[in-house]
Write a protein that holds these residues in place. Sequence first.
Motif, PDB file in Angstrom:
ATOM      1  N   GLU A   1     -26.261 -81.055 -32.225  1.00  0.00           N
ATOM      2  CA  GLU A   1     -25.569 -81.424 -30.983  1.00  0.00           C
ATOM      3  C   GLU A   1     -24.829 -82.755 -31.092  1.00  0.00           C
ATOM      4  O   GLU A   1     -23.992 -83.076 -30.256  1.00  0.00           O
ATOM      5  N   ILE A   2     -25.141 -83.543 -32.107  1.00  0.00           N
ATOM      6  CA  ILE A   2     -24.573 -84.889 -32.219  1.00  0.00           C
ATOM      7  C   ILE A   2     -23.125 -84.818 -32.695  1.00  0.00           C
ATOM      8  O   ILE A   2     -22.810 -84.157 -33.687  1.00  0.00           O
ATOM      9  N   ASP A   3     -22.247 -85.505 -31.971  1.00  0.00           N
ATOM     10  CA  ASP A   3     -20.847 -85.559 -32.392  1.00  0.00           C
ATOM     11  C   ASP A   3     -20.409 -87.012 -32.522  1.00  0.00           C
ATOM     12  O   ASP A   3     -21.181 -87.941 -32.285  1.00  0.00           O
ATOM     13  N   VAL A   4     -19.160 -87.211 -32.888  1.00  0.00           N
ATOM     14  CA  VAL A   4     -18.653 -88.556 -33.156  1.00  0.00           C
ATOM     15  C   VAL A   4     -18.708 -89.438 -31.915  1.00  0.00           C
ATOM     16  O   VAL A   4     -18.887 -90.664 -32.006  1.00  0.00           O
ATOM     17  N   ASN A   5     -18.593 -88.849 -30.735  1.00  0.00           N
ATOM     18  CA  ASN A   5     -18.663 -89.630 -29.501  1.00  0.00           C
ATOM     19  C   ASN A   5     -20.062 -90.199 -29.280  1.00  0.00           C
ATOM     20  O   ASN A   5     -20.215 -91.326 -28.798  1.00  0.00           O
ATOM     21  N   ASP A   6     -21.083 -89.423 -29.628  1.00  0.00           N
ATOM     22  CA  ASP A   6     -22.459 -89.917 -29.512  1.00  0.00           C
ATOM     23  C   ASP A   6     -22.663 -91.136 -30.415  1.00  0.00           C
ATOM     24  O   ASP A   6     -23.287 -92.124 -30.020  1.00  0.00           O
ATOM     25  N   VAL A   7     -22.142 -91.044 -31.624  1.00  0.00           N
ATOM     26  CA  VAL A   7     -22.286 -92.146 -32.575  1.00  0.00           C
ATOM     27  C   VAL A   7     -21.543 -93.376 -32.064  1.00  0.00           C
ATOM     28  O   VAL A   7     -22.052 -94.503 -32.112  1.00  0.00           O
ATOM     29  N   ALA A   8     -20.341 -93.171 -31.545  1.00  0.00           N
ATOM     30  CA  ALA A   8     -19.539 -94.290 -31.036  1.00  0.00           C
ATOM     31  C   ALA A   8     -20.241 -94.988 -29.877  1.00  0.00           C
ATOM     32  O   ALA A   8     -20.301 -96.224 -29.822  1.00  0.00           O
ATOM     33  N   GLU A   9     -20.792 -94.220 -28.948  1.00  0.00           N
ATOM     34  CA  GLU A   9     -21.460 -94.819 -27.793  1.00  0.00           C
ATOM     35  C   GLU A   9     -22.754 -95.523 -28.190  1.00  0.00           C
ATOM     36  O   GLU A   9     -23.174 -96.477 -27.539  1.00  0.00           O
ATOM     37  N   THR A  10     -23.369 -95.070 -29.260  1.00  0.00           N
ATOM     38  CA  THR A  10     -24.579 -95.728 -29.756  1.00  0.00           C
ATOM     39  C   THR A  10     -24.243 -97.079 -30.377  1.00  0.00           C
ATOM     40  O   THR A  10     -24.972 -98.062 -30.205  1.00  0.00           O
ATOM     41  N   LEU A  11     -23.136 -97.136 -31.087  1.00  0.00           N
ATOM     42  CA  LEU A  11     -22.740 -98.366 -31.775  1.00  0.00           C
ATOM     43  C   LEU A  11     -22.024 -99.364 -30.868  1.00  0.00           C
ATOM     44  O   LEU A  11     -22.047-100.573 -31.127  1.00  0.00           O
ATOM     45  N   ARG A  12     -21.412 -98.886 -29.805  1.00  0.00           N
ATOM     46  CA  ARG A  12     -20.543 -99.729 -28.979  1.00  0.00           C
ATOM     47  C   ARG A  12     -21.212-101.020 -28.481  1.00  0.00           C
ATOM     48  O   ARG A  12     -20.595-102.099 -28.537  1.00  0.00           O
ATOM     49  N   PRO A  13     -22.469-100.982 -27.993  1.00  0.00           N
ATOM     50  CA  PRO A  13     -23.076-102.212 -27.458  1.00  0.00           C
ATOM     51  C   PRO A  13     -23.199-103.348 -28.476  1.00  0.00           C
ATOM     52  O   PRO A  13     -23.267-104.516 -28.090  1.00  0.00           O
TER      53      PRO A  13
END
Length: 405
Positions: free
Chosen positions: A148-160
């Motif tokens: 289920e994990i996509d590039v948007n999930d990774v981006a939102e995890t790293l953003r902070p």
Amino acid sequence: MDMLRDVTAKAIKPNDKPIPDGTVTGLRLHPTKTKARGAWKLRFVSPETGDRRDMGLGIYPDVTINEARRLANQARSQIALRIDPISARTSEKKAAQIEANILTFEDAAQKVHTNSKAGWKNGKHQAQWITTLRTYVFPNMGHKLLSEIDVNDVAETLRPIWLTKIETASRVKQRIHHVMEWACAQQIIVGNPVNGVQHLLPKQPSASIRVQNFPAMPWRIIPNFVEKDIGDANNVSRALLLFVILTAVRSGEARKAQWSEFDLKQRIWTIPANRMKAQVMHRVPLSGPVLKLLEKQQQKPSKRDLVFPSTRAGGELTDMALTSFLRKHRAVSDTLGRSATAHGFRSSFRDWASENGYPRDYAERALAHKIKNSVEASYHRTDLLEKRRSMMEDWAIHVISEKKV
């Protein structure tokens, strides 16, 4: 039948006939549309259906002759056990697909950590690898299924932390990538969602802008600091800090120093390669004040071979021991608003050596800096120990001087 060799395999052309391997029954290299590339196939009779089948084993030269033989022999072993290797492989893929439907990122990360940590020599790195994921990744996407994990999930995890903790963000990104690459290799997912994540995040400052030197105490005021704040070095933190200043070594090298590394008669401390940043053995000439400091340490009881053991547990002092001391004493540094650091005293020493006319080679050897130019490094085969000895004596005289500079 001749055994297949690379010279023959490399000569295969699109319209050639399949070439028998000559060692494993049924293994042949079939031509492809590209010259010098062939498809490995193992022909066998299925023990389950009695049908003749061809099992693909990859493309030459990506799959070498030896690797193809290994795979073919593995399949032949299954056939001997009345197992159809193609059916078995299909079942394995289905099992992997089922696992993809239930394996979360956190589960996968734990598996990768368990499998990889044996190859990591640094225990601290082993712990940090999974700790950073627990801190920055699991809360956001640890519960998500790998599929289920996509590039948007990774981006939102790293953003902070992308702009506020740049080095940490880089490590976290690498570790997420590692986990997802493992999932790809296991055929649980098709593509790595970390690829391209930088396009969804703001541009980070360049490394040249981010780099900050360790706050260092100006060398001229070190004697005052030593006299006022370190004094007679009557506890282990003070003794360790004075030792670090006098020897110009990294604090970790000093904290882990063992008596077995010292030759007090020859006045040499030999730090083994596995404790050096550059993984090269380093010899430190011991000045008179350092010898006196070590003699005092020898008089203190220690359960282990450590020169500067913790007074509480008897083990190594933590890297915060010196940091806390310097902050508590508000050690002046060349960086506004920050206390001097233990590592910064190496910079203080380097400035002192430069401003007092000592050759660059002497100072660089004292700091155990690796020569970046490979050609230059090949000509430097001496550590200039005796040349450095007088320099370190002069440095010690400066450090313990009672003169207010």
